[in-house]
Design a protein around this motif. Structure first.
Motif, short mmCIF file in Angstrom:
data_model
loop_
_atom_site.label_atom_id
_atom_site.label_comp_id
_atom_site.label_asym_id
_atom_site.label_seq_id
_atom_site.Cartn_x
_atom_site.Cartn_y
_atom_site.Cartn_z
N LEU A 1 4.57 -3.97 -11.92
CA LEU A 1 3.68 -4.18 -13.08
C LEU A 1 2.69 -5.31 -12.79
CD1 LEU A 1 6.04 -3.77 -16.17
CD2 LEU A 1 4.44 -2.13 -15.21
N TRP A 2 3.19 -6.36 -12.19
CA TRP A 2 2.32 -7.49 -11.85
C TRP A 2 1.28 -7.08 -10.81
CZ3 TRP A 2 1.93 -10.37 -7.19
CH2 TRP A 2 1.18 -11.56 -7.30
N SER A 3 1.70 -6.34 -9.80
CA SER A 3 0.75 -5.86 -8.77
C SER A 3 -0.31 -4.97 -9.39
CB SER A 3 1.49 -5.05 -7.69
OG SER A 3 2.54 -5.80 -7.13
N ALA A 4 0.11 -4.11 -10.32
CA ALA A 4 -0.83 -3.17 -10.93
C ALA A 4 -1.92 -3.89 -11.73
CB ALA A 4 -0.09 -2.18 -11.82
N GLN A 5 -1.55 -5.03 -12.28
CA GLN A 5 -2.56 -5.80 -13.02
C GLN A 5 -3.65 -6.31 -12.08
OE1 GLN A 5 -0.47 -8.92 -15.09
NE2 GLN A 5 0.44 -7.52 -16.60
N ARG A 6 -3.30 -6.47 -10.83
CA ARG A 6 -4.26 -6.99 -9.87
C ARG A 6 -5.01 -5.87 -9.15
NH1 ARG A 6 -2.19 -12.34 -8.38
NH2 ARG A 6 -3.03 -12.13 -6.28
N ASP A 7 -4.28 -4.79 -8.79
CA ASP A 7 -4.88 -3.75 -7.95
C ASP A 7 -3.98 -2.51 -7.95
OD1 ASP A 7 -5.78 -2.10 -5.94
OD2 ASP A 7 -5.88 -3.67 -4.41
N PRO A 8 -4.37 -1.44 -8.63
CA PRO A 8 -3.53 -0.24 -8.69
C PRO A 8 -3.18 0.34 -7.32
CG PRO A 8 -5.26 -0.12 -10.34
CD PRO A 8 -5.57 -1.32 -9.49
N ALA A 9 -4.13 0.30 -6.39
CA ALA A 9 -3.84 0.85 -5.06
C ALA A 9 -2.77 0.03 -4.36
CB ALA A 9 -5.13 0.87 -4.21
N LEU A 10 -2.84 -1.28 -4.58
CA LEU A 10 -1.81 -2.16 -4.02
C LEU A 10 -0.46 -1.86 -4.66
CD1 LEU A 10 -1.21 -4.62 -2.20
CD2 LEU A 10 -1.72 -6.07 -4.16
N ALA A 11 -0.45 -1.62 -5.97
CA ALA A 11 0.80 -1.32 -6.67
C ALA A 11 1.45 -0.07 -6.09
CB ALA A 11 0.53 -1.13 -8.17
N ALA A 12 0.67 0.94 -5.74
CA ALA A 12 1.22 2.15 -5.14
C ALA A 12 1.90 1.83 -3.81
CB ALA A 12 0.11 3.19 -4.94
N ARG A 13 1.26 0.97 -3.02
CA ARG A 13 1.88 0.59 -1.74
C ARG A 13 3.19 -0.15 -1.97
NH1 ARG A 13 -3.13 -1.33 0.03
NH2 ARG A 13 -2.32 -3.40 0.50
N VAL A 14 3.20 -0.99 -3.00
CA VAL A 14 4.42 -1.76 -3.30
C VAL A 14 5.54 -0.83 -3.78
CG1 VAL A 14 5.39 -3.54 -4.83
CG2 VAL A 14 3.13 -3.87 -3.79
N VAL A 15 5.19 0.18 -4.58
CA VAL A 15 6.20 1.16 -5.01
C VAL A 15 6.87 1.79 -3.80
CG1 VAL A 15 6.53 3.44 -6.06
CG2 VAL A 15 5.16 1.72 -7.26
N HIS A 16 6.06 2.28 -2.88
CA HIS A 16 6.64 2.94 -1.70
C HIS A 16 7.47 1.97 -0.86
CE1 HIS A 16 4.73 6.71 -2.48
NE2 HIS A 16 3.52 6.20 -2.44
N ALA A 17 6.97 0.77 -0.71
CA ALA A 17 7.69 -0.21 0.12
C ALA A 17 9.05 -0.55 -0.51
CB ALA A 17 6.85 -1.47 0.30
#
Lengths: 201, 201
Positions: free
Chosen positions: A97-113
């Motif tokens: 959720l915190w990543s998504a506030q900054r950058d949705p594409a980054l949040a997707a990478r974090v989900v997978h990781a």
């Protein structure tokens, strides 16, 4: 461009992990993106009376077998049931959720990781330290992530996300919504595919 | 010829009905026959703690929508949720067990006639009179069927069938076993198909 597919999931959900490995390519074939919605099934299960899958008599044993078979069926080569399973997934969900506030594409990478750390590398992502390390491997600042996990506004955001998911009818993982139409489970990806192609039937 | 597919089902199960309309053609493509195993999910659910699907919060509403969508997805044009749903399915199950003792091919016709009476024509097949009338439409003698429903040896056969099903791990409907490999749900027909084609993966 059509609206993104809404993908609801719990980081402790094996079928959620398997679907997470397939959904982006599936969406892209229909010109769609994916919006990632981590939720806590423990909260949802209070509504439905469900219990953790592998603890259910008969169904639990079947499911363990089915998970591995379904992973291979869907071509997800890397999958194991983690040593510690299931886990509370607050820390991982808050990082997303915190990543998504900054950058949705980054949040997707974090989900997978995070999902792969848990279901491939058997890391206990319920540990804030582990979740932070995984997020850092995606290029996030470790100290910032550590603070985000304990940030009251992020905790509140996860509570709201759960409430909103339940209000939309989410009761399991993965749970996919396309233009308002809900699909529950890895085994609905075939219907998800046809729905995007045809707009319904 | 390879062994028949074992098809476990409850007459009160919508997904069981939908799968019953697909399984014979699927089996035939791989040179297989189907052996029909009526069971009582009420007995099984005591093992698993499950409750009737449509009564589960959130999941119930979703499932009602999913049943109709899945019926159309699988090309089963005729389907409705019956007025009286779910129902106790002892009478229908006993008719099938009794029929199977006389003629397996006849039992298959009776399965389809009973399932369609319930999920297409909205007849209450929990009523012995209705179950008898449906069986009679398949060419069985009404008086004999009526007696079979109350026959202690047939009642005992159904109890044994439930026990044997639970011993094999059956916890839902439809539940399909191919050469010892279990598959739960209408949404595993794709895996059932590939399993018969490949012998596993």
């Amino acid at each position: 461009m059509p609206a993104p597919i809404e993908f609801y999931f719990d980081f402790s959900s094996p079928y959620g992990y398997l679907a997470s490995e397939k959904i982006e390519a599936l969406a892209a074939r229909h010109g769609r993106e994916v919006s990632w919605h981590p939720v806590l099934l423990g909260v949802v299960f209070k509504q439905t009376g469900a219990m953790p899958l592998l603890q259910v008599p008969l169904k639990g044993e079947y499911s363990r077998r089915d998970m591995h078979r379904s992973a291979r069926f869907h071509g997800v080569d890397r999958f194991r049931v983690p040593t510690k399973f299931p886990i509370p997934s607050q820390a991982a969900a808050r990082v997303v959720l915190w990543s998504a506030q900054r950058d949705p594409a980054l949040a997707a990478r974090v989900v997978h990781a995070l999902y792969r750390a848990y279901f491939v590398d058997d890391q206990d992502i319920s540990s804030p330290e582990v979740a932070v390390a995984v997020a850092a491997s995606c290029g996030l600042d470790a100290a910032e992530v550590r603070a985000a996990i304990e940030d009251p506004s992020i905790k509140e955001a996860l509570k709201r996300a759960n409430e909103q998911a339940i209000a939309k009818g989410v009761f399991g993982s993965p749970y996919i919504i396309i233009d308002g139409e809900p699909f529950w489970g890895l085994d609905r990806l075939d219907q998800v595919d046809r729905w995007m192609a045809t707009g319904g039937w």
